[in-house]
Write a protein that holds these residues in place. Structure first.
Motif, short mmCIF file in Angstrom:
data_model
loop_
_atom_site.label_atom_id
_atom_site.label_comp_id
_atom_site.label_asym_id
_atom_site.label_seq_id
_atom_site.Cartn_x
_atom_site.Cartn_y
_atom_site.Cartn_z
N GLU A 113 0.82 -1.21 0.00
CA GLU A 113 0.00 0.00 0.00
C GLU A 113 0.85 1.26 0.00
O GLU A 113 0.38 2.32 -0.41
CB GLU A 113 -0.94 0.01 1.20
CG GLU A 113 -1.97 -1.12 1.17
CD GLU A 113 -2.71 -1.18 -0.16
OE1 GLU A 113 -3.33 -0.17 -0.54
OE2 GLU A 113 -2.67 -2.24 -0.82
N GLY A 114 2.08 1.16 0.45
CA GLY A 114 2.95 2.33 0.48
C GLY A 114 3.72 2.56 -0.81
O GLY A 114 4.31 3.63 -1.01
N THR A 115 3.72 1.54 -1.69
CA THR A 115 4.59 1.63 -2.87
C THR A 115 3.90 1.40 -4.21
O THR A 115 4.56 1.45 -5.24
CB THR A 115 5.74 0.60 -2.74
OG1 THR A 115 5.19 -0.71 -2.57
CG2 THR A 115 6.65 0.94 -1.56
N HIS A 116 2.58 1.13 -4.25
CA HIS A 116 1.96 0.92 -5.56
C HIS A 116 2.01 2.19 -6.39
O HIS A 116 2.00 2.15 -7.62
CB HIS A 116 0.53 0.38 -5.42
CG HIS A 116 -0.46 1.33 -4.87
ND1 HIS A 116 -1.24 2.14 -5.66
CD2 HIS A 116 -0.82 1.60 -3.59
CE1 HIS A 116 -2.04 2.87 -4.90
NE2 HIS A 116 -1.81 2.56 -3.64
N VAL A 117 2.07 3.34 -5.74
CA VAL A 117 2.62 4.58 -6.29
C VAL A 117 3.56 5.10 -5.21
O VAL A 117 3.41 4.75 -4.03
CB VAL A 117 1.52 5.63 -6.62
CG1 VAL A 117 0.61 5.15 -7.74
CG2 VAL A 117 0.73 6.01 -5.40
N PRO A 118 4.52 5.93 -5.56
CA PRO A 118 5.49 6.38 -4.54
C PRO A 118 4.91 7.47 -3.65
O PRO A 118 5.21 8.65 -3.77
CB PRO A 118 6.66 6.91 -5.39
CG PRO A 118 6.02 7.37 -6.66
CD PRO A 118 4.90 6.40 -6.91
N HIS A 119 4.09 7.06 -2.70
CA HIS A 119 3.37 8.02 -1.86
C HIS A 119 4.34 8.95 -1.11
O HIS A 119 5.44 8.55 -0.70
CB HIS A 119 2.53 7.27 -0.82
CG HIS A 119 1.38 6.52 -1.43
ND1 HIS A 119 0.28 7.15 -1.97
CD2 HIS A 119 1.16 5.19 -1.58
CE1 HIS A 119 -0.57 6.24 -2.43
NE2 HIS A 119 -0.06 5.04 -2.20
N HIS A 120 3.89 10.17 -0.95
CA HIS A 120 4.64 11.19 -0.21
C HIS A 120 4.93 10.66 1.21
O HIS A 120 4.06 10.08 1.85
CB HIS A 120 3.81 12.46 -0.14
CG HIS A 120 4.56 13.69 0.26
ND1 HIS A 120 5.08 13.87 1.53
CD2 HIS A 120 4.88 14.81 -0.44
CE1 HIS A 120 5.67 15.05 1.60
NE2 HIS A 120 5.56 15.64 0.41
N PRO A 121 6.15 10.88 1.72
CA PRO A 121 6.46 10.37 3.08
C PRO A 121 5.49 10.87 4.15
O PRO A 121 5.16 10.12 5.07
CB PRO A 121 7.88 10.90 3.31
CG PRO A 121 8.47 11.02 1.95
CD PRO A 121 7.34 11.44 1.06
N GLN A 122 5.03 12.12 4.05
CA GLN A 122 4.08 12.60 5.06
C GLN A 122 2.75 11.87 4.97
O GLN A 122 2.09 11.63 5.98
CB GLN A 122 3.85 14.11 4.90
CG GLN A 122 5.02 14.96 5.35
CD GLN A 122 4.67 16.42 5.47
OE1 GLN A 122 3.59 16.78 5.94
NE2 GLN A 122 5.58 17.29 5.06
N LYS A 123 2.35 11.50 3.76
CA LYS A 123 1.11 10.76 3.59
C LYS A 123 1.23 9.38 4.25
O LYS A 123 0.33 8.94 4.99
CB LYS A 123 0.78 10.62 2.11
CG LYS A 123 -0.51 9.88 1.80
CD LYS A 123 -0.72 9.79 0.30
CE LYS A 123 -2.05 9.15 -0.04
NZ LYS A 123 -2.25 9.05 -1.52
#
Length: 509
Positions: A38-48
């Motif tokens: 869930e954290g990497t299927h797109v490179p989510h912003h660290p704050q998100k």
């Protein structure tokens, strides 16, 4: 009697969640999981990522205090399978459960993933929205066009918000004409409430820093609400101090003023820490008490019960194929400027810069700067969607996809909006102070120093003339274009082509 697994996802942090209501604390087990998938299927912003993980941990603690048995998988647990299906299978084996109760995810990718889990799965509607998928489908049936304004009026009638009998308060449904003012500098403008991380949140920040070091965006300072108490305090602060100026300033942009008079409540709302009706009732109460003007209260309520519910309805009605639409045939790769590459465009630098630093930009920056640029430049809708989903703290598929595919890019061919939200540099100049310090001149229409939005605006209209020339809301602009000198038109198109070629080559623009 065998226990059942009650799945609670990271954006379902509501004690009244349908899956929790269907469960029994004396029998069932709540499953929550922090997973790399869930954290990497797109490179989510660290704050998100940090906001989700911290809020999930706090919510799990609240459920345990309420009497639930919670099996919680942390990201760095050695046994973590790093996917939601994998954790359900692991916890079923651990507890002997054979059934799972879940609330429908707001992401078709997760819907499909859950369907593949080899357990007896019951998926319940997400009734935290004010308009069910069935009600939206019934409203949409037989309509030639689905327009938010008419849906919004139905939602006003349904909720009773700002209604006087069967008529809208103030005699009008929409006070948007009063809400399109530029903003000026004001040292006394109140800011949204932010929260100092406690020890648990600091531990999450350290974990995110270690596990997602290459993701676009700055992790600190971090100040997002991660508990219901914090979210309620944020709502109270907005209603009492910020809301009075919200209406007039909601479309404005100022250098160095990322928040202006916006609520920033969408993150907590989309996590489930707040409910849409409680937000709207609090805003309505301020208007009823005479402390905020009607245009501020109506404009805010329209965003929540109108636009938010409308795009969720579009997402559900259209299905997963909606994200693949590309009615304008846009295919240009997302350029480096979206990832913080240097640019002479002051508006793009400001919008992307604060997105990098805060995981936040307000709706006009997203629509009329980064979105407008993507539309005019013909950027690939799939790449643009992935960017928006990754970089904004409040971005979830159900809200992001319609806003990008339908509103920003017109890639759905007009299903969501009757015309593309295309604009030249004049709009940005009118609503912001960005143009004063820009490396381009917004008053220049052609040549090396011309504002790229000016060049690309006419290039966009020219490219798509066959589609839009007969649109009653765009015909006037084509008549303006046709009255221009032929040599001027040719020069504008040549300058636009040259500028786009530089963009394609990866040059600083």
């Amino acid at each position: 009697m065998k226990p059942r697994l009650i799945l609670v996802l990271g954006d379902q942090l509501s004690e009244g969640l349908s899956a929790l209501r269907a469960g029994d604390p004396a029998r069932d087990v709540v499953v929550m999981a922090e997973v790399m998938a869930e954290g990497t299927h797109v490179p989510h912003h660290p704050q998100k990522i940090a906001m989700f993980l911290a809020a999930m941990r706090k919510f799990a603690e609240a459920l345990a205090r309420a009497g639930w048995r919670v099996l919680y998988s942390r990201l760095d647990d050695a046994q973590n399978s790093q996917s939601i299906p994998g954790e359900l299978i692991r916890r079923a084996a651990e507890t002997g459960a054979g059934a799972v109760i879940a609330t429908q995810p707001g992401d078709w990718r997760l819907v499909r993933a859950l369907e593949g889990v080899p357990l007896d799965l019951s998926v319940l509607p997400d009734d935290r929205f004010l308009c069910s998928q069935e009600a939206f489908a019934a409203w949409a049936e037989g309509r030639r066009e689905l327009r938010m304004e008419y849906f919004y009026r139905e939602m006003r009638r349904k909720t009773g918000l700002m209604m006087e009998g069967d008529q809208p308060a103030g005699g009008r449904w929409n006070f948007d004409a009063e809400n399109r003012k530029p903003a000026g500098r004001d040292l006394l403008r109140p800011s949204p409430l932010r929260f100092e991380p406690d020890g648990e949140v600091e531990a999450v920040l350290a974990l995110v820093e270690a596990r997602f070091p290459a993701h676009f965006g700055r992790l600190k300072p971090f100040g997002w609400a991660v508990t219901r108490d914090q979210a309620l305090r944020q709502l109270e602060h907005f209603a009492a101090h910020v809301l009075p100026r919200f209406g007039a300033e909601q479309d404005a942009m100022l250098e160095g003023e990322p928040w202006l008079s916006h609520s920033t409540l969408s993150a907590a709302l989309n996590l489930g820490l707040l409910a849409p009706m409680e937000i709207c009732l609090r805003v309505e109460a301020e208007w009823k008490a005479g402390r905020v003007p009607i245009e501020a209260a109506e404009g805010f309520i329209r965003q929540v019960i109108g636009w938010r519910e409308y795009v969720r309805g579009i997402w559900a009605l259209a299905g997963p194929g909606y994200m693949d639409l590309n009615a304008l045939g846009a295919a240009r790769k997302l350029p480096p400027v979206y990832w913080g590459a240097p640019t002479r465009m002051a508006c793009m630098a400001a919008a992307v810069g604060q997105t990098r630093d805060l995981a936040y930009a307000h709706h006009i920056q997203r629509l009329m700067v980064t979105g407008n640029f993507a539309l005019l430049a013909g950027l690939d809708p799939a790449e643009v969607q992935a960017w928006y989903l990754a970089v904004y703290v409040d971005a979830l598929e159900w809200v992001e996809a319609p806003n990008v595919v339908g509103m920003a890019l017109h890639a759905d061919g007009g299903r969501l909006a009757s015309k593309p939200y295309a604009a030249s540099g004049a709009y940005i100049d009118r609503m912001s102070d960005h143009c004063r310090g820009c490396g381009y001149d917004v008053k220049v229409k052609r040549g090396a120093g011309a504002c790229p939005f000016n060049l690309l605006y006419w290039d966009f209209l020219n490219r798509h003339r066959e589609r839009f020339a007969r649109n009653p809301r765009m015909g006037q602009m084509y008549r303006v274009w046709d009255r221009m000198d032929e040599g001027h038109r040719a020069a504008v198109l040549a300058d636009a082509a040259a500028w786009l070629s530089r963009l394609d080559r990866g040059e600083a623009v």
